[in-house]
Write an enzyme that holds these catalytic residues in place. Sequence first.
Site, PDB file in Angstrom:
ATOM      1  N   HIS A 166       0.820  -1.223   0.000  1.00 41.69           N
ATOM      2  CA  HIS A 166       0.000   0.000   0.000  1.00 41.69           C
ATOM      3  C   HIS A 166       0.849   1.266   0.000  1.00 41.69           C
ATOM      4  CE1 HIS A 166      -3.596  -2.340   0.504  1.00 41.69           C
ATOM      5  NE2 HIS A 166      -3.258  -2.767   1.703  1.00 41.69           N
ATOM      6  N   ASP A 201      -2.777 -10.888  -1.975  1.00 39.99           N
ATOM      7  CA  ASP A 201      -3.308 -10.362  -0.719  1.00 39.99           C
ATOM      8  C   ASP A 201      -4.787 -10.016  -0.912  1.00 39.99           C
ATOM      9  OD1 ASP A 201      -1.977  -8.821   1.929  1.00 39.99           O
ATOM     10  OD2 ASP A 201      -3.845  -7.936   1.242  1.00 39.99           O
ATOM     11  N   HIS A 203      -6.273  -7.449   0.008  1.00 37.21           N
ATOM     12  CA  HIS A 203      -6.393  -6.029  -0.301  1.00 37.21           C
ATOM     13  C   HIS A 203      -5.602  -5.714  -1.563  1.00 37.21           C
ATOM     14  CE1 HIS A 203      -6.800  -6.340   4.141  1.00 37.21           C
ATOM     15  NE2 HIS A 203      -7.776  -5.479   3.951  1.00 37.21           N
ATOM     16  N   ASP A 290      -4.251 -12.916   4.045  1.00 31.85           N
ATOM     17  CA  ASP A 290      -5.475 -12.410   4.677  1.00 31.85           C
ATOM     18  C   ASP A 290      -6.746 -12.644   3.875  1.00 31.85           C
ATOM     19  OD1 ASP A 290      -4.487 -10.635   2.833  1.00 31.85           O
ATOM     20  OD2 ASP A 290      -4.493  -8.901   4.160  1.00 31.85           O
TER      21      ASP A 290
END
Length: 351
Positions: A166, A201, A203, A290
């Site tokens: 990120h 991931d 996200h 995740d």
Amino acid sequence: MKVFFSDQQLGHAPQQFLMAGRFVQPFEVPDRARSLAHKLTAAGLAVHEPGDTGIEPIQAIHGTHYPEFLASAYQRFQALPNAGIEAFPNVHPHVSGAASGAARGRVRPTGIVGQLGWYVGDMACAIGPETWSAVYASAQSAIAAANLVKDGAPHAIALCRPPGHHAYRDRASGFCFLNNAAIAAQILRDRFAKVAILDFDTHHGDGTQAIFYNDKNVFVGSTHTNPDNYYPFYCGYADETGADAGVGTTLNIPLEPGSGDSDFLDANERLLKAAADFRADALVISAGWDAHEDDPLSKLRVSDAAYKSLGEIFGNTPRPTVIVQEGGYSLAAIERVAPSFVNAFAKTHVC
């Protein structure tokens, strides 16, 4: 297969995370890396200190003024007469959330409060007394793994913590400060003409996408939870495909909440096919755990078995590969699925 990790990465120990209007205990804690390093060692992998190659490989992605800010932010914040225990922004300038998040110029405010708002994108990136040393060491793990593969090894693992996908060129977001996968990919480019970064991931890796959005020689593919009601919200949609010289070098495959093993594995196979069509010479895998059904942040229903299958899928790809740790916030889940993925990958990878 060599694993790179430094105990220095454990020094970042955030005390606060703003979630749904409340400060809660953070999910991104030192035990994530500590327990995973232990499990990988128990599985027969040797964990190596990454060493220190200096700031230059970091600056190749993040320039100079952003790392300078990270290195000094905590001490400068603590000089405020009303400082809290960690440096947090309380103002954010208007900056577009567009997919092509190019580096911005040096921030105009000279004070720490204004600079925090410029360089820290959300309330998930508390800066404490050892944050800089930890994120620097995390990047050094990625650098060491990438250098090993650049020099001829078929694969290596960077047990990066804090994670990185990120992080933009000049902005921390989503538990991430320096973009470890991007730093690794840039190093690989010293030897390989085309590099693909594939991210599973849960996200979307918005920082990684932004860094290479206009680059014709780096392919960024990601499968993740649909961001229309999920972090990072503003990037990760299927119509984002790159810009300028990089048109066609970005592929996003958003998954709807509740998606399970079949959808998850199919999406990753599509990412690998796209990387092959791109004629990538080397891979960086942004490996987050995740999406697992037991993860506290997951809206997907991915099981243990899927990660073993995923390791086999990636292992059957005959390209030099750097595996970079990203998210995963259930310690019980990552202790099972990360070693399962790595073992399956190592047994099948031929390069």
